[in-house]
Design a protein around this motif. Structure first.
Motif, PDB file in Angstrom:
ATOM      1  N   GLY A  27       2.963  -0.332   2.655  1.00 39.02           N
ATOM      2  CA  GLY A  27       2.683  -1.168   2.260  1.00 39.02           C
ATOM      3  C   GLY A  27       2.192  -0.740   1.179  1.00 39.02           C
ATOM      4  O   GLY A  27       2.972  -0.763   0.250  1.00 39.02           O
ATOM      5  N   PHE A  28       1.153  -1.931   0.544  1.00 38.26           N
ATOM      6  CA  PHE A  28       1.048  -2.397  -0.691  1.00 38.26           C
ATOM      7  C   PHE A  28       0.848  -0.923  -1.408  1.00 38.26           C
ATOM      8  O   PHE A  28       1.057  -0.401  -2.223  1.00 38.26           O
ATOM      9  CB  PHE A  28      -0.010  -2.778  -1.130  1.00 38.26           C
ATOM     10  CG  PHE A  28      -0.838  -3.410  -2.875  1.00 38.26           C
ATOM     11  CD1 PHE A  28       0.107  -2.930  -3.089  1.00 38.26           C
ATOM     12  CD2 PHE A  28      -1.502  -2.214  -2.684  1.00 38.26           C
ATOM     13  CE1 PHE A  28      -1.154  -3.418  -4.786  1.00 38.26           C
ATOM     14  CE2 PHE A  28      -2.468  -2.517  -4.063  1.00 38.26           C
ATOM     15  CZ  PHE A  28      -1.302  -3.153  -4.850  1.00 38.26           C
ATOM     16  N   PHE A  29      -0.961   0.200  -0.838  1.00 42.07           N
ATOM     17  CA  PHE A  29      -1.225   1.249  -1.139  1.00 42.07           C
ATOM     18  C   PHE A  29      -0.243   2.554  -1.080  1.00 42.07           C
ATOM     19  O   PHE A  29       0.081   2.802  -2.216  1.00 42.07           O
ATOM     20  CB  PHE A  29      -2.138   1.599  -0.307  1.00 42.07           C
ATOM     21  CG  PHE A  29      -3.308   0.770  -0.821  1.00 42.07           C
ATOM     22  CD1 PHE A  29      -4.025   0.549  -2.481  1.00 42.07           C
ATOM     23  CD2 PHE A  29      -4.230  -0.268   0.295  1.00 42.07           C
ATOM     24  CE1 PHE A  29      -5.294  -0.133  -2.647  1.00 42.07           C
ATOM     25  CE2 PHE A  29      -4.567  -1.277  -0.346  1.00 42.07           C
ATOM     26  CZ  PHE A  29      -5.472  -0.746  -1.500  1.00 42.07           C
ATOM     27  N   LYS A  30       0.665   2.087  -0.440  1.00 43.48           N
ATOM     28  CA  LYS A  30       1.596   2.949  -0.158  1.00 43.48           C
ATOM     29  C   LYS A  30       2.331   3.188  -1.072  1.00 43.48           C
ATOM     30  O   LYS A  30       3.148   4.012  -1.454  1.00 43.48           O
ATOM     31  CB  LYS A  30       2.494   3.767   0.977  1.00 43.48           C
ATOM     32  CG  LYS A  30       3.156   4.510   1.640  1.00 43.48           C
ATOM     33  CD  LYS A  30       3.421   5.851   2.089  1.00 43.48           C
ATOM     34  CE  LYS A  30       4.307   6.817   2.365  1.00 43.48           C
ATOM     35  NZ  LYS A  30       4.130   7.682   1.383  1.00 43.48           N
ATOM     36  N   ASN A  31       2.949   1.956  -1.367  1.00 52.36           N
ATOM     37  CA  ASN A  31       3.990   1.520  -2.702  1.00 52.36           C
ATOM     38  C   ASN A  31       3.294   2.666  -4.012  1.00 52.36           C
ATOM     39  O   ASN A  31       4.247   2.423  -4.805  1.00 52.36           O
ATOM     40  CB  ASN A  31       4.612   0.035  -2.212  1.00 52.36           C
ATOM     41  CG  ASN A  31       5.266  -0.209  -1.165  1.00 52.36           C
ATOM     42  OD1 ASN A  31       6.101   0.797  -0.724  1.00 52.36           O
ATOM     43  ND2 ASN A  31       5.786  -1.295  -0.888  1.00 52.36           N
ATOM     44  N   PHE A  32       2.000   1.237  -3.644  1.00 46.66           N
ATOM     45  CA  PHE A  32       1.952   1.417  -4.926  1.00 46.66           C
ATOM     46  C   PHE A  32       1.463   2.861  -5.237  1.00 46.66           C
ATOM     47  O   PHE A  32       1.598   3.078  -6.948  1.00 46.66           O
ATOM     48  CB  PHE A  32       0.252   0.918  -5.041  1.00 46.66           C
ATOM     49  CG  PHE A  32      -0.376   1.104  -6.280  1.00 46.66           C
ATOM     50  CD1 PHE A  32      -0.008   0.492  -7.539  1.00 46.66           C
ATOM     51  CD2 PHE A  32      -1.649   1.338  -6.472  1.00 46.66           C
ATOM     52  CE1 PHE A  32      -0.529   0.528  -8.958  1.00 46.66           C
ATOM     53  CE2 PHE A  32      -2.500   1.858  -7.906  1.00 46.66           C
ATOM     54  CZ  PHE A  32      -2.369   1.452  -8.837  1.00 46.66           C
ATOM     55  N   SER A  33       1.160   3.703  -4.826  1.00 43.83           N
ATOM     56  CA  SER A  33       0.786   5.243  -4.977  1.00 43.83           C
ATOM     57  C   SER A  33       2.236   5.969  -4.763  1.00 43.83           C
ATOM     58  O   SER A  33       2.240   6.452  -6.195  1.00 43.83           O
ATOM     59  CB  SER A  33      -0.200   5.806  -3.993  1.00 43.83           C
ATOM     60  OG  SER A  33       0.302   5.925  -2.448  1.00 43.83           O
ATOM     61  N   ASP A  34       2.952   5.999  -4.580  1.00 42.99           N
ATOM     62  CA  ASP A  34       4.723   6.695  -4.285  1.00 42.99           C
ATOM     63  C   ASP A  34       4.624   6.264  -5.783  1.00 42.99           C
ATOM     64  O   ASP A  34       5.411   6.720  -6.369  1.00 42.99           O
ATOM     65  CB  ASP A  34       5.278   6.088  -3.234  1.00 42.99           C
ATOM     66  CG  ASP A  34       5.148   6.733  -1.345  1.00 42.99           C
ATOM     67  OD1 ASP A  34       4.860   7.682  -2.197  1.00 42.99           O
ATOM     68  OD2 ASP A  34       5.882   5.786  -1.164  1.00 42.99           O
ATOM     69  N   GLU A  35       5.153   4.702  -5.901  1.00 42.25           N
ATOM     70  CA  GLU A  35       5.072   4.639  -7.738  1.00 42.25           C
ATOM     71  C   GLU A  35       4.573   5.540  -8.129  1.00 42.25           C
ATOM     72  O   GLU A  35       5.244   5.461  -9.942  1.00 42.25           O
ATOM     73  CB  GLU A  35       5.483   2.971  -8.220  1.00 42.25           C
ATOM     74  CG  GLU A  35       5.535   2.627  -9.304  1.00 42.25           C
ATOM     75  CD  GLU A  35       5.616   0.817  -9.389  1.00 42.25           C
ATOM     76  OE1 GLU A  35       5.749   0.146 -10.611  1.00 42.25           O
ATOM     77  OE2 GLU A  35       5.340   0.251  -8.626  1.00 42.25           O
ATOM     78  N   ILE A  36       3.659   5.000  -8.352  1.00 45.48           N
ATOM     79  CA  ILE A  36       2.748   5.949  -9.813  1.00 45.48           C
ATOM     80  C   ILE A  36       2.568   7.245  -9.653  1.00 45.48           C
ATOM     81  O   ILE A  36       3.791   8.267 -10.363  1.00 45.48           O
ATOM     82  CB  ILE A  36       1.450   5.950  -9.899  1.00 45.48           C
ATOM     83  CG1 ILE A  36       0.915   4.414  -9.860  1.00 45.48           C
ATOM     84  CG2 ILE A  36       0.391   6.897 -10.451  1.00 45.48           C
ATOM     85  CD1 ILE A  36       0.798   3.854 -11.432  1.00 45.48           C
ATOM     86  N   ILE A  37       2.869   8.206  -8.197  1.00 49.72           N
ATOM     87  CA  ILE A  37       3.867   9.368  -8.540  1.00 49.72           C
ATOM     88  C   ILE A  37       4.546   9.736  -9.405  1.00 49.72           C
ATOM     89  O   ILE A  37       4.904  10.847 -10.185  1.00 49.72           O
ATOM     90  CB  ILE A  37       3.178  10.384  -7.047  1.00 49.72           C
ATOM     91  CG1 ILE A  37       1.593   9.973  -6.591  1.00 49.72           C
ATOM     92  CG2 ILE A  37       4.367  10.755  -6.867  1.00 49.72           C
ATOM     93  CD1 ILE A  37       1.629  10.516  -5.562  1.00 49.72           C
ATOM     94  N   SER A  38       6.430   8.888  -8.879  1.00 54.41           N
ATOM     95  CA  SER A  38       7.109   8.862  -9.539  1.00 54.41           C
ATOM     96  C   SER A  38       7.072   8.853 -10.874  1.00 54.41           C
ATOM     97  O   SER A  38       7.697   9.764 -11.456  1.00 54.41           O
ATOM     98  CB  SER A  38       7.948   7.758  -8.662  1.00 54.41           C
ATOM     99  OG  SER A  38       7.789   6.916  -9.455  1.00 54.41           O
ATOM    100  N   ILE A  39       6.049   8.116 -11.455  1.00 48.26           N
ATOM    101  CA  ILE A  39       5.973   8.013 -12.644  1.00 48.26           C
ATOM    102  C   ILE A  39       5.623   9.180 -13.724  1.00 48.26           C
ATOM    103  O   ILE A  39       5.187  10.039 -14.362  1.00 48.26           O
ATOM    104  CB  ILE A  39       5.445   6.560 -13.522  1.00 48.26           C
ATOM    105  CG1 ILE A  39       5.809   5.432 -13.322  1.00 48.26           C
ATOM    106  CG2 ILE A  39       5.075   6.789 -14.705  1.00 48.26           C
ATOM    107  CD1 ILE A  39       5.155   3.842 -12.781  1.00 48.26           C
TER     108      ILE A  39
END
Length: 162
Positions: A27-39
């Motif tokens: 979902g949005f928050f899961k994808n968003f947090s995963d993306e920021i964590i990977s950065i």
């Protein structure tokens, strides 16, 4: 939890928080947090971030250009969502606030009076519900509640605005 939200079902609130913040589903928050964590994991920045004192964590994030770029890209696509002003809804919230005040529930009354203020159009805009004075009435009631809560400066500010 704030006193203003005492009427919220605790099980519902916990469920919403768990779904929104801790969900493992896509979902949005899961994808968003995963993306920021990977950065943040690039160049071992996340490991050094864990050693930063809490009072400096926001500054550390804001100084990381890659994270800020990722955040800005997502935030730039956010569309504003708001409820329009509505004198009738304001009047309903005002009545509920008055009832809560009569029952002695000052926190609930304050929350409802604040909702009445937020939904009120400017004076003279919508004369259907209350001859165009919904904002002044809502501010007046909120000032009364604030006085009873011993928040004198805030009450005075509302009275000036009313």
């Amino acid at each position: 939890m704030s006193r203003i939200y005492e009427d919220v079902d605790p099980a519902y609130a916990a469920n919403c928080s768990n779904i929104t913040l801790c969900s493992n589903t896509v979902g949005f928050f899961k994808n968003f947090s995963d993306e920021i964590i990977s950065i943040a994991e690039e160049d071992n920045w996340l490991q050094s971030f864990e050693k930063v004192e809490d009072v400096h964590k926001v500054t550390a994030v804001m100084e990381n250009k890659m994270i800020m770029q990722g955040l800005q890209e997502v935030f730039s696509r956010i569309q504003p969502l708001y409820r329009s002003k509505d004198a009738k809804i304001s009047q309903e919230k005002l009545k509920e606030a008055e009832a809560a005040l009569k029952q002695g529930d000052l926190n609930k009354s304050l929350a409802l009076a604040s909702q009445a203020v937020l939904r009120s159009p400017m004076t003279g805009i919508d004369e259907v519900a209350d001859r165009g004075v919904s904002l002044a009435l809502a501010l007046w009631l909120r000032s009364e509640v604030l006085l009873r809560l011993n928040k004198f400066q805030a009450a005075l500010e509302d009275l000036k605005l009313a």
